[in-house]
Scaffold this motif. Sequence first.
Motif, PDB file in Angstrom:
ATOM      1  N   TYR A  43       0.834  -1.204   0.000  1.00  0.00           N
ATOM      2  CA  TYR A  43       0.000   0.000   0.000  1.00  0.00           C
ATOM      3  C   TYR A  43       0.869   1.254   0.000  1.00  0.00           C
ATOM      4  CZ  TYR A  43      -3.638  -3.235   1.647  1.00  0.00           C
ATOM      5  OH  TYR A  43      -4.505  -4.285   1.802  1.00  0.00           O
ATOM      6  N   GLN A  44       1.929   1.234   0.816  1.00  0.00           N
ATOM      7  CA  GLN A  44       2.800   2.406   0.908  1.00  0.00           C
ATOM      8  C   GLN A  44       3.618   2.606  -0.360  1.00  0.00           C
ATOM      9  OE1 GLN A  44       5.026   2.766   4.565  1.00  0.00           O
ATOM     10  NE2 GLN A  44       3.488   1.536   5.622  1.00  0.00           N
ATOM     11  N   LEU A  50      -2.712   4.552  -1.891  1.00  0.00           N
ATOM     12  CA  LEU A  50      -2.821   5.399  -0.699  1.00  0.00           C
ATOM     13  C   LEU A  50      -3.878   6.479  -0.902  1.00  0.00           C
ATOM     14  CD1 LEU A  50       0.860   5.945   0.483  1.00  0.00           C
ATOM     15  CD2 LEU A  50      -0.947   4.691   1.654  1.00  0.00           C
ATOM     16  N   LEU A  51      -3.903   7.071  -2.083  1.00  0.00           N
ATOM     17  CA  LEU A  51      -4.894   8.101  -2.379  1.00  0.00           C
ATOM     18  C   LEU A  51      -6.299   7.521  -2.329  1.00  0.00           C
ATOM     19  CD1 LEU A  51      -5.466  11.010  -3.215  1.00  0.00           C
ATOM     20  CD2 LEU A  51      -5.220  10.278  -5.592  1.00  0.00           C
ATOM     21  N   TYR A  52      -6.485   6.357  -2.913  1.00  0.00           N
ATOM     22  CA  TYR A  52      -7.778   5.674  -2.913  1.00  0.00           C
ATOM     23  C   TYR A  52      -8.234   5.386  -1.481  1.00  0.00           C
ATOM     24  CZ  TYR A  52     -11.237   2.028  -3.886  1.00  0.00           C
ATOM     25  OH  TYR A  52     -12.374   1.284  -3.945  1.00  0.00           O
ATOM     26  N   MET A  53      -7.315   4.890  -0.664  1.00  0.00           N
ATOM     27  CA  MET A  53      -7.654   4.585   0.724  1.00  0.00           C
ATOM     28  C   MET A  53      -7.943   5.848   1.523  1.00  0.00           C
ATOM     29  SD  MET A  53      -4.872   1.555   1.369  1.00  0.00           S
ATOM     30  CE  MET A  53      -5.217   1.321   3.089  1.00  0.00           C
ATOM     31  N   SER A  54      -7.217   6.921   1.244  1.00  0.00           N
ATOM     32  CA  SER A  54      -7.443   8.166   1.983  1.00  0.00           C
ATOM     33  C   SER A  54      -8.809   8.756   1.663  1.00  0.00           C
ATOM     34  CB  SER A  54      -6.335   9.185   1.692  1.00  0.00           C
ATOM     35  OG  SER A  54      -6.421   9.656   0.361  1.00  0.00           O
ATOM     36  N   GLU A  63      -1.751  10.606   6.643  1.00  0.00           N
ATOM     37  CA  GLU A  63      -2.356   9.912   7.782  1.00  0.00           C
ATOM     38  C   GLU A  63      -2.524   8.418   7.480  1.00  0.00           C
ATOM     39  OE1 GLU A  63      -5.950  12.105   8.343  1.00  0.00           O
ATOM     40  OE2 GLU A  63      -5.025  13.558   9.674  1.00  0.00           O
ATOM     41  N   VAL A  64      -2.901   8.105   6.250  1.00  0.00           N
ATOM     42  CA  VAL A  64      -3.041   6.701   5.858  1.00  0.00           C
ATOM     43  C   VAL A  64      -1.678   6.030   5.862  1.00  0.00           C
ATOM     44  CG1 VAL A  64      -3.729   5.127   4.004  1.00  0.00           C
ATOM     45  CG2 VAL A  64      -5.108   7.139   4.496  1.00  0.00           C
TER      46      VAL A  64
END
Length: 85
Positions: A43-44, A50-54, A63-64
């Motif tokens: 993910y990192q 990361l953008l999708y999860m945020s 933060e994610v």
Amino acid sequence: MADKLRTQQQLESLQNKYIGTGHADTTKHEWTSNIMRDSYASYQGHPSMLLYMSVGMGCTVEEVRKHCMERMVLPVGAPPRVEEE
């Protein structure tokens, strides 16, 4: 017989090189921890993920990323207690 020995040696070298490959003595907790750590590292490594999860979590990308790094310490919780006989 030589093929079997060669295969075993290749497996052992992979297990020494990559921690997450597991072996006969790997517990379920170790196996799931390795899988989760690999997932968080992936993910990192993918900014679009990361953008999708945020967006889904309603927070910033940083933060994610921080959350993923914190979860890598104990990804599936504390190891189970071993009862001594």
